[in-house]
Design a protein around this motif. Structure first.
Motif, PDB file in Angstrom:
ATOM      1  N   THR A 171      27.695  -8.557  98.596  1.00 10.78           N
ATOM      2  CA  THR A 171      26.770  -9.365  99.200  1.00 10.78           C
ATOM      3  C   THR A 171      26.017  -8.303  99.931  1.00 10.78           C
ATOM      4  O   THR A 171      24.485  -8.582 100.290  1.00 10.78           O
ATOM      5  CB  THR A 171      27.167 -10.293  99.940  1.00 10.78           C
ATOM      6  N   GLN A 172      26.483  -7.394 100.964  1.00 14.89           N
ATOM      7  CA  GLN A 172      25.607  -6.665 101.956  1.00 14.89           C
ATOM      8  C   GLN A 172      25.471  -4.977 101.519  1.00 14.89           C
ATOM      9  O   GLN A 172      24.647  -4.542 102.166  1.00 14.89           O
ATOM     10  CB  GLN A 172      26.459  -6.805 103.410  1.00 14.89           C
ATOM     11  N   MET A 173      26.129  -4.815 100.862  1.00 23.60           N
ATOM     12  CA  MET A 173      26.260  -3.111 100.645  1.00 23.60           C
ATOM     13  C   MET A 173      25.088  -2.301 100.047  1.00 23.60           C
ATOM     14  O   MET A 173      24.319  -3.072  99.132  1.00 23.60           O
ATOM     15  CB  MET A 173      27.560  -2.886  99.964  1.00 23.60           C
ATOM     16  N   PRO A 174      24.707  -1.563 100.904  1.00 21.76           N
ATOM     17  CA  PRO A 174      23.589  -0.817 100.217  1.00 21.76           C
ATOM     18  C   PRO A 174      23.704  -0.039  98.868  1.00 21.76           C
ATOM     19  O   PRO A 174      24.805   0.105  98.393  1.00 21.76           O
ATOM     20  CB  PRO A 174      23.233   0.504 101.371  1.00 21.76           C
ATOM     21  N   ARG A 175      22.640  -0.092  98.037  1.00 20.65           N
ATOM     22  CA  ARG A 175      22.652   0.715  96.766  1.00 20.65           C
ATOM     23  C   ARG A 175      23.211   1.926  96.872  1.00 20.65           C
ATOM     24  O   ARG A 175      22.846   2.704  97.850  1.00 20.65           O
ATOM     25  CB  ARG A 175      21.440   0.528  95.909  1.00 20.65           C
ATOM     26  N   GLY A 176      23.994   2.345  95.944  1.00 14.48           N
ATOM     27  CA  GLY A 176      24.347   4.018  96.063  1.00 14.48           C
ATOM     28  C   GLY A 176      25.644   4.160  96.760  1.00 14.48           C
ATOM     29  O   GLY A 176      26.396   5.096  96.671  1.00 14.48           O
ATOM     30  N   SER A 177      26.231   2.989  97.334  1.00 16.49           N
ATOM     31  CA  SER A 177      27.478   3.117  98.109  1.00 16.49           C
ATOM     32  C   SER A 177      28.676   2.835  97.476  1.00 16.49           C
ATOM     33  O   SER A 177      29.904   3.006  97.986  1.00 16.49           O
ATOM     34  CB  SER A 177      27.233   2.491  99.382  1.00 16.49           C
ATOM     35  N   ALA A 178      28.661   2.387  96.192  1.00 16.17           N
ATOM     36  CA  ALA A 178      29.750   1.683  95.502  1.00 16.17           C
ATOM     37  C   ALA A 178      30.730   3.034  95.377  1.00 16.17           C
ATOM     38  O   ALA A 178      32.041   2.736  95.590  1.00 16.17           O
ATOM     39  CB  ALA A 178      29.450   1.368  93.960  1.00 16.17           C
ATOM     40  N   THR A 179      30.606   4.212  95.399  1.00 18.95           N
ATOM     41  CA  THR A 179      31.687   5.368  95.076  1.00 18.95           C
ATOM     42  C   THR A 179      32.362   5.219  96.433  1.00 18.95           C
ATOM     43  O   THR A 179      33.704   5.493  96.496  1.00 18.95           O
ATOM     44  CB  THR A 179      31.201   6.766  94.714  1.00 18.95           C
ATOM     45  N   ASN A 180      31.422   5.433  97.615  1.00 17.32           N
ATOM     46  CA  ASN A 180      32.273   5.458  98.724  1.00 17.32           C
ATOM     47  C   ASN A 180      33.085   4.275  99.092  1.00 17.32           C
ATOM     48  O   ASN A 180      34.232   4.337  99.636  1.00 17.32           O
ATOM     49  CB  ASN A 180      31.163   5.580  99.824  1.00 17.32           C
ATOM     50  N   ARG A 181      32.504   3.089  98.679  1.00 14.61           N
ATOM     51  CA  ARG A 181      33.385   1.743  98.743  1.00 14.61           C
ATOM     52  C   ARG A 181      34.609   1.864  98.199  1.00 14.61           C
ATOM     53  O   ARG A 181      35.852   1.622  98.415  1.00 14.61           O
ATOM     54  CB  ARG A 181      32.657   0.519  98.508  1.00 14.61           C
ATOM     55  N   ALA A 182      34.661   2.415  96.986  1.00 14.50           N
ATOM     56  CA  ALA A 182      35.873   2.355  96.111  1.00 14.50           C
ATOM     57  C   ALA A 182      37.015   3.326  96.704  1.00 14.50           C
ATOM     58  O   ALA A 182      38.238   2.978  96.583  1.00 14.50           O
ATOM     59  CB  ALA A 182      35.389   3.038  94.831  1.00 14.50           C
ATOM     60  N   LEU A 183      36.213   4.538  97.234  1.00 13.04           N
ATOM     61  CA  LEU A 183      37.480   5.276  98.029  1.00 13.04           C
ATOM     62  C   LEU A 183      37.764   4.618  99.319  1.00 13.04           C
ATOM     63  O   LEU A 183      38.867   5.019  99.642  1.00 13.04           O
ATOM     64  CB  LEU A 183      36.646   6.646  98.758  1.00 13.04           C
ATOM     65  N   GLN A 184      36.997   3.904  99.856  1.00 14.62           N
ATOM     66  CA  GLN A 184      37.425   2.967 101.238  1.00 14.62           C
ATOM     67  C   GLN A 184      38.829   2.207 100.661  1.00 14.62           C
ATOM     68  O   GLN A 184      39.776   2.232 101.299  1.00 14.62           O
ATOM     69  CB  GLN A 184      36.553   2.232 101.757  1.00 14.62           C
TER      70      GLN A 184
END
Length: 144
Positions: free
Chosen positions: A30-43
Motif C-alpha cells: 500500500t505505501q512502499m515507494p517503487r524500487g524498495s522491494a529488494t530492501n523490504r525483502a531483506l527486512q
C-alpha cells in the motif's frame, strides 16, 4: 516455560515479530515507494532470522567475526524497520493503537540486545596470532 520449551516472553517477542512482518507486507502493498522491494525483502528476512535466533534455530558461522558481522547486518535491518514503524505511527496509525506499537518497539530493543549479547556470537573466536610481546630478560644483581 510453555509446553514447546520456549519461554512465555519469547512467545510474546515472536508474536510481535509476526505482527511487524505482517505490517511490512501490508505496507509493501500500500505505501512502499517503487524500487524498495529488494530492501523490504531483506527486512522481512531479518525478521525471520531474528525469530530463528529466539527459537534456537540461528546457526552461527564458525568464526566470531562473521557471527558478529551477520548479527550487525540483522540489527541494521531491524533499525530500518523501526524507522518505518515510527513514520507509520506518526502519519497513518490510529492513536488507540499506539500502546501496542510501543510494545513492538520495545521488543525490537530487547531482541537487538539479545542478538549481540548471545554467547554464540563469540563461538569460534580465535586470535590469529598473539600480539603479546615477549618479556624482556630479567636482570639479577648480586651483592658482592
Amino acid at each position: 516455560m510453555t509446553d514447546t520449551g520456549v519461554s512465555a516472553q519469547t512467545n510474546t517477542f515472536i508474536t510481535h515479530l509476526d505482527e511487524v512482518e505482517a505490517f511490512l507486507r501490508k505496507d509493501a502493498d500500500t505505501q512502499m515507494p517503487r524500487g524498495s522491494a529488494t530492501n523490504r525483502a531483506l527486512q522481512i528476512d531479518a525478521i525471520g532470522k531474528t525469530r530463528d535466533c529466539l527459537t534456537g534455530g540461528f546457526a552461527p558461522v564458525k568464526d566470531a567475526y562473521h557471527n558478529l558481522r551477520d548479527r550487525f547486518a540483522i540489527l541494521s535491518r531491524l533499525a530500518e524497520i523501526q524507522q518505518t514503524m515510527v513514520m507509520d505511527a506518526e502519519l497513518f496509525m490510529p492513536a488507540d493503537e499506539a500502546p501496542h506499537r510501543q510494545h513492538q518497539m520495545t521488543t525490537f530493543g530487547t531482541v537487538s540486545n539479545l542478538l549481540i549479547a548471545d554467547p554464540q556470537v563469540e563461538n569460534g573466536w580465535t586470535c590469529p596470532r598473539s600480539t603479546k610481546r615477549p618479556s624482556p630478560p630479567r636482570l639479577s644483581y648480586r651483592a658482592e
